[in-house]
Design a protein around this motif. Structure first.
Motif, PDB file in Angstrom:
ATOM      1  N   GLY A 248       0.740  -1.258   0.106  1.00  0.00           N
ATOM      2  CA  GLY A 248       0.014   0.184   0.009  1.00  0.00           C
ATOM      3  C   GLY A 248       0.881   1.242   0.119  1.00  0.00           C
ATOM      4  N   GLY A 249       1.865   1.171   0.619  1.00  0.00           N
ATOM      5  CA  GLY A 249       2.706   2.388   0.716  1.00  0.00           C
ATOM      6  C   GLY A 249       3.586   2.568  -0.774  1.00  0.00           C
ATOM      7  N   LEU A 250       3.990   1.782  -1.165  1.00  0.00           N
ATOM      8  CA  LEU A 250       4.430   1.862  -2.542  1.00  0.00           C
ATOM      9  C   LEU A 250       3.554   2.251  -3.653  1.00  0.00           C
ATOM     10  N   ILE A 251       2.323   1.936  -3.485  1.00  0.00           N
ATOM     11  CA  ILE A 251       1.267   2.520  -4.375  1.00  0.00           C
ATOM     12  C   ILE A 251       1.120   3.708  -4.162  1.00  0.00           C
ATOM     13  N   SER A 252       0.966   4.135  -2.916  1.00  0.00           N
ATOM     14  CA  SER A 252       0.722   5.825  -2.575  1.00  0.00           C
ATOM     15  C   SER A 252       1.867   6.584  -2.937  1.00  0.00           C
TER      16      SER A 252
ATOM     17  N   GLY B 200       4.228   5.981  -5.317  1.00  0.00           N
ATOM     18  CA  GLY B 200       4.228   6.049  -6.830  1.00  0.00           C
ATOM     19  C   GLY B 200       3.223   7.116  -7.457  1.00  0.00           C
ATOM     20  N   ASP B 201       1.948   7.137  -6.724  1.00  0.00           N
ATOM     21  CA  ASP B 201       0.861   7.822  -7.301  1.00  0.00           C
ATOM     22  C   ASP B 201       1.441   9.330  -7.001  1.00  0.00           C
ATOM     23  N   GLN B 202       1.808   9.563  -5.831  1.00  0.00           N
ATOM     24  CA  GLN B 202       2.081  10.763  -5.584  1.00  0.00           C
ATOM     25  C   GLN B 202       3.566  11.409  -5.982  1.00  0.00           C
ATOM     26  N   PHE B 203       4.437  10.640  -6.186  1.00  0.00           N
ATOM     27  CA  PHE B 203       5.654  10.980  -6.478  1.00  0.00           C
ATOM     28  C   PHE B 203       6.487  10.718  -7.520  1.00  0.00           C
TER      29      PHE B 203
ATOM     30  N   VAL C 123       4.738   0.895  -9.676  1.00  0.00           N
ATOM     31  CA  VAL C 123       5.994   1.266  -8.913  1.00  0.00           C
ATOM     32  C   VAL C 123       5.915  -0.181  -7.796  1.00  0.00           C
ATOM     33  N   MET C 124       4.734  -0.311  -7.258  1.00  0.00           N
ATOM     34  CA  MET C 124       4.766  -1.651  -6.425  1.00  0.00           C
ATOM     35  C   MET C 124       5.237  -2.884  -6.978  1.00  0.00           C
TER      36      MET C 124
END
Length: 456
Positions: free
Chosen positions: A173-177, A179-182, A190-191
């Motif tokens: 979940g952290g990697l998805i967030s 990737g979407d933001q940065f 990214v995940m």
């Protein structure tokens, strides 16, 4: 009359060199094996976090996603035995590293998924490339650790399952967030890419940290090497006299098929529970799947982590393995039925409690179950037999969601009660079969009984 070779080292008489060798082997080998299995579970299950995004961004249909989720197990099953035989030929160090690197490459390729066909093909290839990791490690550990200590090592290896379930969700979940933001890419891309690269790195590290045999271990002195190789040679001689020899005899051996059925029943309970765990928790709490549900869903794995290690460490006698194994299969069935009842009657606290106890039970019984085939299989027979048990047994992961859905459709209820109940039936069957092993104890287990008998 005992069939045990004379002069066999007993538990009470374990030399300091043997104890030191086993301790060093555990410290040097087990962390790397746990990392490999952790990353394997991560790459096997992270697709669930990308289901909705793949549908929106790439048009992956629900049917294609369902087929892709299940087809992993088909590729996995087909190539388990060939992979294990190749491990015997090339050595565990190279082959386990090769498995990790190739599945990591396939896992990163999911970042470039464009359509249904590509998604399904990649899921099949992921199963093909990951095939052989679990049975390869079981085989590897059976060649490094004596019967007395093997269940403990299996239990340590199994810890990767609850770790991956506890840590995998926030990581994915952290990697998805992130990737979407940065990044300019989608978060799911990214995940897949990062977690695939983790497998490649783990494979490269495996080449450094894994050792094929005690004779090759620079961290063992000559006395430790001699003590460990002597006791393993004695156990191998017992297994060779008791079990099948060669690939085809192992694959046709009735005991191998017996434990294949037991393991299939276990995987029905495991995957039938874990695939639906977040949703079942959400239904019990009356909430949508989210952060709070994720935290509650991590509780069973946290408890299971401690139970798996504690009981795996303590299951060092034949009687404990059989009685505790039978008990944990019964507990698995009872607690699965309890979770179904709690869901049907709207009792969230009891539902979470029963799910937690079910997960702790089936995590505890897994290492105990694997101690049985490794007590009578050795050499290429072990490679083939362990591969067969794991490959066909894991088809329970393919059957479980289909069976659970079919039962729920045949006997519909709001809580899907009867689909959950069907999982518990297989746990009870496994309990009966494991208890029945008292009638055909392996010679290696007879050796273990003598080692742990009072007065030794």
């Amino acid at each position: 009359m005992s069939n045990v070779p004379s002069g066999t080292t007993t538990q009470a008489g374990e030399s300091p060199a043997l104890k030191s060798a086993i301790s060093k082997a555990a410290r040097h080998l087990m962390p790397m094996l746990v990392i490999l299995y952790f990353v394997a579970f991560l790459d096997r299950t992270n697709v669930g976090f990308a289901e909705d995004a793949l549908a929106v961004d790439r048009g992956i249909s629900a049917g294609a996603f369902a087929l892709g989720a299940g087809i992993f197990f088909i590729g996995y099953a087909i190539f388990e035995i060939p992979s294990n035989l190749l491990l015997k030929r090339f050595g565990a160090r190279f082959w386990l590293a090769r498995i990790a690197v190739t599945w990591g490459i396939v896992a990163t390729a999911f970042a470039w998924t464009t359509n249904d066909t590509m998604f399904i093909v990649l899921r099949f290839l992921l199963g093909v490339t990951e095939a052989g990791l679990f049975p390869g490690v079981i085989l590897f550990l059976s060649e490094w650790f004596p019967n007395k200590h093997r269940v403990k090592m299996f239990a340590i290896f199994y810890l990767a399952q609850p770790f991956s379930q506890m840590l995998g969700a926030p990581l994915s979940g952290g990697l998805i967030s992130f990737g979407d933001q940065f990044t300019p890419w989608h978060g799911w891309q990214v995940m897949f890419f990062v977690e695939g690269v983790m497998a490649i790195v783990a494979g490269i590290l495996a080449l450094k940290f894994l050792i094929n045999s005690p004779q090759d271990a620079k961290w063992l002195n000559d006395d430790e090497k001699r003590a460990l190789t002597d006791v393993m040679a004695k156990e191998d001689s017992v297994r060779e006299s008791d079990g099948p020899t060669g690939i085809w005899r192992a694959m046709g051996n009735w005991k191998v098929w017996y434990f294949t059925i037991i393991y299939f029943c276990l995987q029905i309970a495991v995957y039938g529970t874990t695939f639906y765990l977040p949703q079942q928790v959400a239904n019990l709490l009356g909430q949508n799947v989210g952060w709070q549900v994720g935290l509650v869903a991590a509780i069973p794995w946290l408890v299971g982590l401690f139970a798996c290690y504690f009981f795996g460490r303590a299951a060092n006698t034949v009687r404990r393995r059989r009685h505790w194994g039978t008990m944990f299969y019964v507990f698995t069935g009872v607690f699965i039925l309890g979770s179904a009842w709690a869901g049907a009657t709207g009792q969230p606290f009891l539902g979470i409690l029963f799910i937690t106890l079910a997960v702790a039970s089936f995590l505890s019984v897994g290492p105990i179950t694997w101690s049985y085939p490794t007590a009578f299989l050795t050499g290429t027979a072990a490679a083939a037999g362990i591969g067969l048990i794991n490959s066909l047994g894991n088809l329970g992961g393919f059957v479980a969601p289909i069976m659970r859905t079919a039962v729920n459709e045949a006997v519909p209820t709001d809580a899907g009660t009867w689909g959950v109940v069907s999982l518990g039936v297989f746990a009870f069957l496994a309990a009966i079969m494991l208890f029945s092993t008292k009638f055909f104890t392996a010679k290696a287990d007879s050796l273990l009984e003598e080692e742990t008998a009072p007065g030794h």
